[in-house]
Design an enzyme around this catalytic site. Structure first.
Site, PDB file in Angstrom:
ATOM      1  N   LYS A  79     -25.465   4.101  15.101  1.00 30.76           N
ATOM      2  CA  LYS A  79     -24.609   3.069  14.784  1.00 30.76           C
ATOM      3  C   LYS A  79     -24.048   3.322  13.714  1.00 30.76           C
ATOM      4  O   LYS A  79     -25.012   3.529  12.584  1.00 30.76           O
ATOM      5  CB  LYS A  79     -25.065   1.547  14.990  1.00 30.76           C
ATOM      6  N   SER A 154     -21.883  -5.702  19.229  1.00 31.19           N
ATOM      7  CA  SER A 154     -20.780  -5.213  19.161  1.00 31.19           C
ATOM      8  C   SER A 154     -21.670  -3.766  18.489  1.00 31.19           C
ATOM      9  O   SER A 154     -20.831  -2.472  18.651  1.00 31.19           O
ATOM     10  CB  SER A 154     -20.902  -4.775  16.955  1.00 31.19           C
ATOM     11  N   SER A 178     -26.007  -8.196  19.013  1.00 33.70           N
ATOM     12  CA  SER A 178     -25.345  -7.047  18.761  1.00 33.70           C
ATOM     13  C   SER A 178     -26.594  -5.480  18.676  1.00 33.70           C
ATOM     14  O   SER A 178     -25.623  -4.084  20.026  1.00 33.70           O
ATOM     15  CB  SER A 178     -24.788  -6.358  17.247  1.00 33.70           C
TER      16      SER A 178
HETATM   17  N1  GLN Z   1     -21.756 -10.762  18.308  1.00 33.65           N
HETATM   18  C1  GLN Z   1     -21.791 -12.248  17.776  1.00 33.65           C
HETATM   19  C2  GLN Z   1     -20.744 -11.796  16.194  1.00 33.65           C
HETATM   20  O1  GLN Z   1     -19.475 -11.767  17.430  1.00 33.65           O
HETATM   21  C3  GLN Z   1     -23.203 -11.011  17.057  1.00 33.65           C
HETATM   22  C4  GLN Z   1     -22.608  -9.228  16.195  1.00 33.65           C
HETATM   23  C5  GLN Z   1     -23.939  -8.871  16.122  1.00 33.65           C
HETATM   24  O2  GLN Z   1     -25.226  -9.246  16.401  1.00 33.65           O
HETATM   25  N2  GLN Z   1     -23.655  -7.640  15.285  1.00 33.65           N
HETATM   26  O3  GLN Z   1     -21.388 -11.758  15.504  1.00 33.65           O
END
Ligand code: GLN
Length: 490
Positions: A79, A154, A178
């Site tokens: 990532k 994400s 994410s």
């Molecule tokens: N979707 C969640 C957010 O927008 C989690 C994001 C993540 O785990 N990096 O904060």
């Protein structure tokens, strides 16, 4: 044999039997990336040429009799919020479009120590803020099961690349879901480890008290193998826990007899899609057949987790992202009159809308006058969430929920509605708020053939319990053998 369909443990087997060479593996993946990337768009920085050279180098060392280790030459995707020395780390943001870290994240060093091969840096929501990978500055990654749908986020690039067989496995990061949510949308296995088990050093911080790095893999055995590599104490991360090393593959017993599984009824309430609920009910029945003891219970505090998460995550993000000031390693606005304008214009131009939204919200909840009402309150509720989970784990070994209230949604359907997007995190955030480990594994598909994910939550540092529970279920339903992404385009 189709090399890119194999799991890493299957690849290792074939390497051992000399059915395959390191160079065959990388070659197959490079060809697969060349074939599929135009549809899936998972990579920010592909490293196919570098990977090919590295594979040749490792292959000749092996042929010269050097002992390179069990995972030498196995490719991986990373990532793009994990620092990689000498290779761009963009966080999918204009702010870091040309940033090259002078050091590698501890987890990346661990992969390097194993002589693994980096196939590239994978797309994500900007600074890991989002749930669909649509907030990347560079491109929108598509879901390999249906190219009209999001891969989740994400870590959408990581999950899509694994599902599309463009990498055998990948690293993601999980602040509020994410790793697990995109894994669920893409029909792969995603593990968010206990807070403190995996070093965060060199992970570009979003919300430091919630962030964890973890594996996204084709199956549970690979998940345990990759966790073996990345877990462990790191003195460069003050929140890293110092515990004896465990071999997580040893816990995969294919047996859940007597395992106590709690099912919190709040996670099966109105907002959860009916097909998702049905699939989870089938999974529960399967666990019963396998000899687990299932009980419904109430995890009332879950209803408050989402609000708590968004206050804490935004507060920490507003502070962490202060370092992107247009002065040091970031984007700098081309025109400015004074210092204040450098800050203002660089940040206005360098950050996307979602990131700005969170910085503003975070600054607000931390400002005097609002601090007590929002931030402090959220911290108190966080303690209540932890307490309630502690209570649940006095009775249960594992807590079973859906990973997401829906399957992967259409590209564009939520990107202009932040609240809708936030609501899709409802099943995952409480795990981060409480610092627990959680794994998402596929448990079925809906009528349109889109994968549905099941989340298993464990007590702190009980990765072994959830890995074994996941493994046993996986062996029973054989999802990978029965369903494959079809790259549908309608
Ligand atoms: N979707 C969640 C957010 O927008 C989690 C994001 C993540 O785990 N990096 O904060």
């Amino acid at each position: 044999m189709n090399i890119t369909e194999l799991t890493v443990h299957e690849l290792q087997e074939k390497l051992k039997n000399k059915e395959l060479k390191i160079t065959d593996i990388t070659k197959a993946y490079v060809e697969r990336i060349n074939e599929k990337e135009k549809d899936v768009q998972a990579f920010v920085t592909p490293l196919t040429e570098e990977a090919t050279k590295q594979a040749q180098d490792i292959q000749s060392k092996i042929e010269n009799g050097e002992n390179m280790g069990d995972l030498a030459g196995i490719p991986i995707g990373i990532k793009d919020n994990l620092c990689t020395k000498g290779i761009k780390t963009t966080c999918s943001s204009k702010m870091l479009e040309n940033f090259i870290a002078p050091y590698s994240a501890t987890v990346v060093e661990k992969l390097d120590d194993e002589n693994m091969i980096d196939l590239g840096k994978l797309n994500m929501d900007e600074f890991a803020m989002g749930g669909s990978t649509e907030y990347s500055y560079f491109k929108k990654t598509k879901n390999p099961w249906n190219l009209k749908k999001v891969p989740g986020g994400s870590s959408g690039g990581s999950a899509a690349a694994v599902a599309a067989n463009m990498v055998p496995w990948a690293l993601g990061s999980d602040t509020g879901g994410s790793i697990r949510q995109p894994s669920s949308f893409c029909g792969v296995v995603g593990l968010k480890p206990t807070y403190g088990l995996v070093s965060r050093y060199g992970l570009v911080a979003f919300a430091s008290s919630l962030d964890q790095v973890g594996p996204i893999t084709k199956d549970v055995q690979d998940s345990a193998m990759l966790l073996n590599i990345i877990a462990g104490h790191d003195e460069k991360d003050t929140t890293s826990s110092n515990r004896p090393k465990i071999d997580y593959t040893k816990c995969l017993k294919n047996d859940v007899k007597g395992l106590k599984i709690g099912v919190p009824k709040e996670f099966f309430a109105d907002g959860i899609n009916e097909e998702v609920k049905q699939s989870l009910k089938n999974a529960i029945e399967k666990y019963k057949e396998l000899g687990a003891k299932i009980e419904e219970f109430s995890l009332d505090i879950a209803n408050y987790s989402l609000a708590t998460y968004y206050i804490i995550a935004c507060a920490e993000a507003s502070s962490n992202l202060g370092r992107f000031d247009g002065i040091r390693y970031t984007y700098r606005a081309p025109e400015f009159k004074n210092l204040k304008e450098i800050y203002k214009k660089s940040r206005s131009q360098g950050f996307g809308a979602e990131v700005k939204r969170r910085i503003i919200l975070g600054t607000y909840v931390l400002s005097s006058g609002y601090y007590d009402a929002y931030y402090k309150k959220a911290q108190k509720v966080r303690t209540l969430v932890m307490n309630e989970f502690n209570k649940a784990f006095e009775k249960y070994d594992v807590i079973l929920t859906p990973t997401s209230p829906t399957v992967a949604f259409d590209i564009g359907s939520k990107s202009n509605n932040p609240l809708e997007m936030y609501l899709s995190d409802i099943c995952t955030v409480s795990v981060n708020v409480a610092g627990l480990p959680g794994i998402s594994i596929p448990c079925g598909v809906d009528k349109e053939g889109m994968p549905i994910g099941m989340q298993l939550i464990g007590n702190k540092f009980c990765e072994e319990t959830i890995l074994n529970a996941a493994y046993t279920f996986e062996q029973a339903i054989k999802f990978r053998e029965n369903y494959k992404p079809e790259f549908k385009n309608s």
